[in-house]
Scaffold this active site. Structure first.
Site, PDB file in Angstrom:
ATOM      1  N   GLN A 191       4.188   4.083 -29.228  1.00 23.52           N
ATOM      2  CA  GLN A 191       3.257   3.263 -29.616  1.00 23.52           C
ATOM      3  C   GLN A 191       4.042   1.864 -29.904  1.00 23.52           C
ATOM      4  O   GLN A 191       5.073   1.506 -30.301  1.00 23.52           O
ATOM      5  CB  GLN A 191       2.903   3.652 -31.410  1.00 23.52           C
ATOM      6  CG  GLN A 191       2.700   2.608 -32.197  1.00 23.52           C
ATOM      7  CD  GLN A 191       1.396   1.906 -32.163  1.00 23.52           C
ATOM      8  OE1 GLN A 191       0.290   2.625 -31.561  1.00 23.52           O
ATOM      9  NE2 GLN A 191       1.460   0.865 -32.429  1.00 23.52           N
ATOM     10  N   ARG A 193       2.983  -2.774 -30.325  1.00 26.38           N
ATOM     11  CA  ARG A 193       2.299  -3.733 -30.312  1.00 26.38           C
ATOM     12  C   ARG A 193       3.040  -5.143 -29.925  1.00 26.38           C
ATOM     13  O   ARG A 193       2.884  -6.018 -30.339  1.00 26.38           O
ATOM     14  CB  ARG A 193       1.650  -4.071 -31.750  1.00 26.38           C
ATOM     15  CG  ARG A 193       2.561  -3.913 -32.672  1.00 26.38           C
ATOM     16  CD  ARG A 193       2.154  -4.160 -34.220  1.00 26.38           C
ATOM     17  NE  ARG A 193       2.638  -3.497 -35.209  1.00 26.38           N
ATOM     18  CZ  ARG A 193       3.181  -4.214 -36.079  1.00 26.38           C
ATOM     19  NH1 ARG A 193       3.172  -5.462 -36.350  1.00 26.38           N
ATOM     20  NH2 ARG A 193       3.872  -3.565 -36.972  1.00 26.38           N
ATOM     21  N   ASN A 194       3.987  -4.819 -29.081  1.00 23.48           N
ATOM     22  CA  ASN A 194       4.966  -5.757 -28.837  1.00 23.48           C
ATOM     23  C   ASN A 194       5.474  -5.739 -27.110  1.00 23.48           C
ATOM     24  O   ASN A 194       5.167  -4.733 -26.538  1.00 23.48           O
ATOM     25  CB  ASN A 194       6.461  -5.266 -29.505  1.00 23.48           C
ATOM     26  CG  ASN A 194       6.953  -6.370 -30.595  1.00 23.48           C
ATOM     27  OD1 ASN A 194       7.037  -7.609 -29.977  1.00 23.48           O
ATOM     28  ND2 ASN A 194       7.254  -6.047 -31.692  1.00 23.48           N
ATOM     29  N   GLY A 285       9.767   4.692 -35.250  1.00 26.12           N
ATOM     30  CA  GLY A 285      11.023   3.801 -35.548  1.00 26.12           C
ATOM     31  C   GLY A 285      11.048   3.373 -36.964  1.00 26.12           C
ATOM     32  O   GLY A 285      10.570   4.004 -37.834  1.00 26.12           O
ATOM     33  N   ARG A 286      11.884   2.332 -37.329  1.00 23.89           N
ATOM     34  CA  ARG A 286      11.913   1.802 -38.631  1.00 23.89           C
ATOM     35  C   ARG A 286      10.721   1.147 -38.953  1.00 23.89           C
ATOM     36  O   ARG A 286      10.268   0.405 -37.894  1.00 23.89           O
ATOM     37  CB  ARG A 286      13.079   0.929 -38.649  1.00 23.89           C
ATOM     38  CG  ARG A 286      13.647   0.219 -39.853  1.00 23.89           C
ATOM     39  CD  ARG A 286      15.014  -0.653 -39.567  1.00 23.89           C
ATOM     40  NE  ARG A 286      15.265  -1.046 -41.030  1.00 23.89           N
ATOM     41  CZ  ARG A 286      14.914  -1.883 -41.824  1.00 23.89           C
ATOM     42  NH1 ARG A 286      13.916  -2.464 -41.401  1.00 23.89           N
ATOM     43  NH2 ARG A 286      15.802  -2.205 -42.739  1.00 23.89           N
ATOM     44  N   ASP A 287      10.043   1.304 -39.980  1.00 21.22           N
ATOM     45  CA  ASP A 287       8.851   0.486 -40.793  1.00 21.22           C
ATOM     46  C   ASP A 287       7.614   0.754 -39.501  1.00 21.22           C
ATOM     47  O   ASP A 287       7.119  -0.412 -39.192  1.00 21.22           O
ATOM     48  CB  ASP A 287       9.310  -1.066 -40.958  1.00 21.22           C
ATOM     49  CG  ASP A 287       8.294  -1.676 -41.668  1.00 21.22           C
ATOM     50  OD1 ASP A 287       7.546  -1.053 -42.457  1.00 21.22           O
ATOM     51  OD2 ASP A 287       8.392  -2.964 -41.620  1.00 21.22           O
ATOM     52  N   HIS A 288       7.494   1.633 -39.070  1.00 21.82           N
ATOM     53  CA  HIS A 288       6.443   1.943 -38.115  1.00 21.82           C
ATOM     54  C   HIS A 288       5.222   1.319 -38.767  1.00 21.82           C
ATOM     55  O   HIS A 288       4.703   1.997 -39.671  1.00 21.82           O
ATOM     56  CB  HIS A 288       6.407   3.319 -37.614  1.00 21.82           C
ATOM     57  CG  HIS A 288       5.199   3.781 -36.613  1.00 21.82           C
ATOM     58  ND1 HIS A 288       5.706   3.796 -35.309  1.00 21.82           N
ATOM     59  CD2 HIS A 288       3.999   3.759 -36.786  1.00 21.82           C
ATOM     60  CE1 HIS A 288       4.658   4.163 -34.726  1.00 21.82           C
ATOM     61  NE2 HIS A 288       3.531   4.028 -35.352  1.00 21.82           N
ATOM     62  N   ALA A 289       4.300   0.736 -37.932  1.00 21.87           N
ATOM     63  CA  ALA A 289       3.134  -0.084 -38.468  1.00 21.87           C
ATOM     64  C   ALA A 289       3.120  -0.567 -39.577  1.00 21.87           C
ATOM     65  O   ALA A 289       1.980  -0.784 -40.477  1.00 21.87           O
ATOM     66  CB  ALA A 289       1.916   1.183 -38.536  1.00 21.87           C
TER      67      ALA A 289
END
Ligand SMILES: [Zn+2]
Length: 382
Positions: A191, A193-194, A285-289
């Site tokens: 996933q 947004r980057n 990953g870390r701090d997803h969404a």
């Protein structure tokens, strides 16, 4: 092939005679205008991305999703998919009636078979979904700004709305056929947004080492200010894949949906949707969404413990950075070297360099990818 969530891939897109009949009926039906984000939701219901949802949540499911993070049927579901209306409009609609959901240009998009109208507490909804009522949180702001009545009922999709990104659009039915035709049994979903930096490439390739295929699935749609524009994300991924990925083992397709920034709940939501696309694994990953510092860094990983029946396997990455001593991208489980040896993949730092027209260091971003990004006049959302 992995079963869709809830056991059955929902297909609620009308075609042929059924669509003609629905359009004829729509001419006399009451209309409700919906925005681009709701159109995405309608399309995701109609094409099965949101399976097992067949429409917008009724009150029982809505309350169950808030309280138990499951539909009333006990199937895991963490983010409420709802259709809001102002009370005057809702009063004009009768239960049992067909309502045309129309785009802002008047084009009919779908038919809602209205089964329920109900009120809800916006503050409580925000608290449950986002863990905060802070209006500075973009997801909370959205909920607080919603209209006062929710309309529930199944929908039938009439027409997909064309977008500039259609060539990257695949429905779950299509991805399932594609994965099957490639002979893939295991597929890792990513996933995003980057735009891709080497940290992303590292986790994708680490995951893809143990699966048959890699499904890179950027979220296209409303995002917050400062996020990369959709066209920049897609162009940069195409370049990265062309130069650095095994093409036969990589599929790039979009997921049209707004980011809600619901952190842990959205991680589960993201996993469910990728399961519907046919993926067996999802990288978390870390701090997803996440957004700001609303969620503890690993809350979006820990939440998977509460969903042993999810059916899609999360692959957790706690951290990644470039280690000068190792000479490669590493994570905390494989690199013994101290922090001063590590270069962090700071989104802000990479962004600042790109804004100044400077190529980020090779250790952080592929120069070809940076060039593609810098070719855009303004690569970030206003
Ligand atoms: Zn190291």
């Amino acid at each position: 092939m992995i079963q869709p969530h809830g056991g059955k891939l929902v297909e609620r897109a009308l075609s042929g005679k059924k669509k003609d009949e629905a359009l004829a009926g729509a001419a006399k039906a009451p209309r409700l205008t919906i925005d681009a984000e709701l159109i995405s939701d309608v399309e995701n219901i109609g094409s099965g991305v949101y399976s097992p949802l067949e429409g917008f949540l009724g009150e029982k499911d809505f309350k169950s999703v808030l309280a138990a993070r499951r539909l009333a049927s006990d199937v895991a579901w963490t983010v409420p998919i709802v259709l809001d209306a102002d009370p005057e409009t809702a009063d004009g609609l009768k239960i049992g009636q067909d309502v045309v959901l129309a785009a802002e240009d008047g084009r009919p998009v779908a038919i809602l078979h209205l089964l329920e109208k109900y009120g809800y507490d916006k503050g409580e909804t925000a608290q449950k979904v986002f863990g905060t009522r802070d209006p500075a949180h973009p997801g909370v702001a959205k909920v607080l700004g919603q209209k006062d009545v929710l309309l529930g009922g199944p929908i039938d999709l009439l027409e997909m709305t064309p977008t500039p990104f259609d060539r990257w659009k695949l429905s779950p039915k299509e991805t399932r056929v594609l994965f099957e035709s490639k002979g893939w049994k295991t597929i890792a979903a990513f996933q995003t947004r980057n735009t891709p930096h080497l940290g992303h490439e590292y986790v994708q390739k680490a995951a893809a080492t143990f699966t048959d295929g890699l499904f890179i699935n950027p979220v296209i749609g409303r995002k917050k200010k400062g996020d990369f524009k959709d066209e920049v994300i897609l162009a940069s991924y195409e370049e990265a894949i062309r130069r650095y990925y095994v093409r036969e083992r990589t599929v790039l397709a979009i997921l049209q949906m707004e980011m809600r920034y619901a952190g842990p709940r959205e991680a589960i939501h993201h996993a469910i949707l990728r399961k519907n696309f046919g993926c067996t694994h999802i990288i978390i990953g870390r701090d997803h969404a996440g957004v700001g510092s609303y969620y503890p860094p690993f809350a979006a990983q820990d939440i998977f413990e509460d969903f042993p029946d999810l059916g899609i396997q999360p692959m957790f990455f706690r951290s990644f950075s470039y280690c000068r001593t190792c000479g490669s991208v590493v994570n905390d489980k494989i690199c013994p070297h101290p922090a001063e040896e590590h270069i962090q993949f700071s989104g802000t730092k990479i962004r600042d360099l790109l804004v100044r027209g400077e190529c980020p260091p090779r250790e952080l971003m592929r120069p070809e990818v940076a060039e593609v990004i810098m070719r855009f006049k303004d690569p970030f959302n206003e």
